[in-house]
Design a protein around this motif. Structure first.
Motif, PDB file in Angstrom:
ATOM      1  N   ARG A 201       0.844  -1.201   0.000  1.00 35.69           N
ATOM      2  CA  ARG A 201       0.000   0.000   0.000  1.00 35.69           C
ATOM      3  C   ARG A 201       0.876   1.247   0.000  1.00 35.69           C
ATOM      4  NH1 ARG A 201      -5.577  -0.845   3.380  1.00 35.69           N
ATOM      5  NH2 ARG A 201      -5.976  -3.001   2.749  1.00 35.69           N
ATOM      6  N   THR A 202       0.319   2.323  -0.520  1.00 31.79           N
ATOM      7  CA  THR A 202       1.050   3.582  -0.536  1.00 31.79           C
ATOM      8  C   THR A 202       0.882   4.277   0.818  1.00 31.79           C
ATOM      9  OG1 THR A 202      -0.769   4.990  -1.263  1.00 31.79           O
ATOM     10  CG2 THR A 202       0.433   3.786  -2.971  1.00 31.79           C
ATOM     11  N   ILE A 203       1.641   5.352   1.015  1.00 34.22           N
ATOM     12  CA  ILE A 203       1.556   6.090   2.275  1.00 34.22           C
ATOM     13  C   ILE A 203       0.226   6.822   2.409  1.00 34.22           C
ATOM     14  CG2 ILE A 203       4.046   6.370   2.478  1.00 34.22           C
ATOM     15  CD1 ILE A 203       3.694   9.234   1.426  1.00 34.22           C
ATOM     16  N   VAL A 204      -0.555   6.856   1.329  1.00 33.06           N
ATOM     17  CA  VAL A 204      -1.882   7.474   1.394  1.00 33.06           C
ATOM     18  C   VAL A 204      -2.795   6.693   2.337  1.00 33.06           C
ATOM     19  CG1 VAL A 204      -3.955   7.998   0.033  1.00 33.06           C
ATOM     20  CG2 VAL A 204      -1.686   8.456  -0.917  1.00 33.06           C
ATOM     21  N   ASP A 205      -2.549   5.390   2.467  1.00 29.11           N
ATOM     22  CA  ASP A 205      -3.431   4.517   3.246  1.00 29.11           C
ATOM     23  C   ASP A 205      -3.593   5.008   4.680  1.00 29.11           C
ATOM     24  OD1 ASP A 205      -4.937   2.033   3.616  1.00 29.11           O
ATOM     25  OD2 ASP A 205      -3.280   1.461   4.923  1.00 29.11           O
ATOM     26  N   ALA A 224     -13.804  16.545   3.639  1.00 25.85           N
ATOM     27  CA  ALA A 224     -13.614  15.120   3.383  1.00 25.85           C
ATOM     28  C   ALA A 224     -12.225  14.774   2.853  1.00 25.85           C
ATOM     29  CB  ALA A 224     -14.669  14.632   2.391  1.00 25.85           C
ATOM     30  N   ARG A 225     -11.391  15.773   2.606  1.00 24.64           N
ATOM     31  CA  ARG A 225     -10.073  15.477   2.045  1.00 24.64           C
ATOM     32  C   ARG A 225      -9.250  14.529   2.926  1.00 24.64           C
ATOM     33  NH1 ARG A 225      -8.445  17.974  -2.433  1.00 24.64           N
ATOM     34  NH2 ARG A 225      -9.788  19.619  -3.253  1.00 24.64           N
ATOM     35  N   PRO A 226      -9.257  14.701   4.264  1.00 21.58           N
ATOM     36  CA  PRO A 226      -8.504  13.749   5.094  1.00 21.58           C
ATOM     37  C   PRO A 226      -9.052  12.318   5.023  1.00 21.58           C
ATOM     38  CG  PRO A 226      -8.905  15.783   6.299  1.00 21.58           C
ATOM     39  CD  PRO A 226      -9.737  15.853   5.062  1.00 21.58           C
ATOM     40  N   LEU A 227     -10.256  12.147   4.453  1.00 25.02           N
ATOM     41  CA  LEU A 227     -10.838  10.804   4.324  1.00 25.02           C
ATOM     42  C   LEU A 227     -10.338  10.072   3.086  1.00 25.02           C
ATOM     43  CD1 LEU A 227     -14.592  11.345   5.299  1.00 25.02           C
ATOM     44  CD2 LEU A 227     -12.849  10.136   6.618  1.00 25.02           C
ATOM     45  N   TYR A 232      -9.291   4.916   0.174  1.00 27.16           N
ATOM     46  CA  TYR A 232      -8.241   4.060  -0.387  1.00 27.16           C
ATOM     47  C   TYR A 232      -8.125   2.773   0.425  1.00 27.16           C
ATOM     48  CZ  TYR A 232      -3.470   2.505  -1.489  1.00 27.16           C
ATOM     49  OH  TYR A 232      -2.363   1.761  -1.842  1.00 27.16           O
ATOM     50  N   HIS A 233      -8.102   2.891   1.741  1.00 26.89           N
ATOM     51  CA  HIS A 233      -7.984   1.743   2.648  1.00 26.89           C
ATOM     52  C   HIS A 233      -9.118   0.747   2.391  1.00 26.89           C
ATOM     53  CE1 HIS A 233      -7.068  -0.212   6.569  1.00 26.89           C
ATOM     54  NE2 HIS A 233      -8.380  -0.406   6.606  1.00 26.89           N
TER      55      HIS A 233
END
Length: 399
Positions: A201-205, A224-227, A232-233
């Motif tokens: 997984r990328t660090i976005v997860d 919702a941006r922090p979501l 992705y998760h």
């Protein structure tokens, strides 16, 4: 490729800054559609075959046929929830449901997002509307204990009758525990992804333990941006469910021969469902290897031949095992050989030889037994020796 580009490939492009402000004040959701007041739907399609980690996603419905004895029937529907907590109960509710199912040459993935708790009844409605039919066969990970009970509980609390008939439910966690517990660091899906599926997984997860906090922050701010990491998760979890089911189905069909121990356990799973033809196929494969698991497979085959009263075949397999093992388990094998030769093959000299060897090894292995168990087993072996001595003497007298 940067992390944002990877995220956009999976979830679709983020709205441009001028487009982020929705009529209800929510900002930063991935590309999707408002299907009900406060309910947002994101749909992705993946052309099959599609690679996830080191697993090629294809023949998804065929793998369901392989695993039908464990609960999946017909077209599988993969389900994963993101919730406000892990405790369950009436205080926990889901705010994001991920669904995936095969459709023609594609895998369809849908994410149903609850933008406000006041719209939960509409969220449930949207969830059920996006199942591919009224009769579904679920595939989850710990879903029998967690995901599906939450949906049932929230439906009851919202006075909503479940409009779908779940006629099959495969919980992959149960199979993972049987096949790989002790070999994996733990049986969490994230661990299974890394160690079995080779997913990176990328660090976005967003880590699972942070998901409830991200949602709580969203409810306060409307941003919702922090979501993005949560979406992705959830999507990665769904894809991993598909990949994991395919990997297990391949193992169960004898097409995944990386580890003989895994194949041996897969045979045990078939045997637990009384599918002995499938079990023996896998055990014979392991028995053909030159490895420590070979004799264990031969032992299972030997006991099965004995059960079917194929005593010559059973004796041959038990003798192969006796030549390869040591210690207390050898005592059991020698006793089996003594029983078969005495009662079925009627070779009393051989039966006597195996019984005598069992007694010698039992005495050497005394520290490995509880005293009462050792004493009881020794008494039975000595008793068999006396009986066989009498039979041999009578046989000599007849001769």
């Amino acid at each position: 490729m940067n992390n944002l580009t990877r995220l956009e490939r999976l979830l679709g492009p983020l709205p441009q800054k001028s487009e982020t402000k929705k009529s209800d004040g929510i900002e930063g959701l991935p590309e999707g559609t408002w299907v009900h007041e406060g309910v947002y739907l994101i749909t992705k399609t993946f052309p099959l075959p599609y690679r996830h980690g080191d697993v090629l996603l294809e023949k998804i419905s065929q793998s369901a046929l392989t695993l039908e004895p464990w609960g999946v029937k017909g077209i599988p529907v993969f389900l994963d929830l993101e919730t406000t907590g892990l405790a369950g109960g009436s205080g926990t509710y889901a705010f994001l449901a991920g669904l995936a199912y095969p459709s023609g040459t594609h895998l369809v993935a849908k994410q149903i997002f609850l933008a406000t708790p006041a719209s939960e009844k509409l969220w449930l409605k949207a969830l059920f509307e996006n199942f591919p039919g009224n009769r579904v066969s679920l595939v989850t990970y710990n879903g029998k204990a967690f995901d599906w009970p939450i949906i049932q509980t929230r439906s009851i609390l919202n006075r909503k009758t479940l409009p779908v008939d779940v006629f099959g439910h495969l919980d992959l966690l149960q199979l993972v525990r049987y096949l790989w517990k002790g070999k994996l660091e733990n049986c969490r899906l994230a661990t299974v992804e890394t160690q079995l599926l080779k997913v990176k997984r990328t660090i976005v997860d967003a880590p699972g333990w942070l998901v409830p906090k991200h949602y709580a922050d969203f409810l306060k701010t409307g941003n919702a941006r922090p979501l993005q990491g949560v979406f992705y998760h959830n999507l990665m979890d769904i894809l991993s469910l598909v990949a994991l089911k395919l990997k297990i189905a391949k193992l169960m069909r004898g097409l995944e021969l990386v580890d003989p121990e895994d194949t041996l356990k897969a045979g045990e799973l078939w045997a637990s469902k009384k599918k002995m033809k499938e079990a023996e196929k896998l055990w014979k494969t392991v028995a053909s290897y030159d490895c420590p698991w070979s004799y264990k497979a031969k032992l299972k085959l030997a006991y099965e031949e004995k059960r079917r009263q194929n005593y010559e075949e059973a004796a041959s397999l038990f003798e192969e095992c006796a030549a390869a093992i040591k210690g207390p388990i050898l005592v059991d094998v020698l006793i089996e050989l003594a029983k078969i030769n005495e009662h079925h093959i009627k070779d009393f000299p051989k039966a006597f030889k195996f019984t005598k060897s069992a007694l010698v090894i039992l005495d050497r292995a005394r520290p490995f037994y509880e005293y009462d168990s050792w004493k009881k087993l020794r008494f039975s072996i000595v008793h068999r020796l006396k009986r066989l001595t009498g039979k041999l003497n009578r046989q000599k007298g007849i001769i």
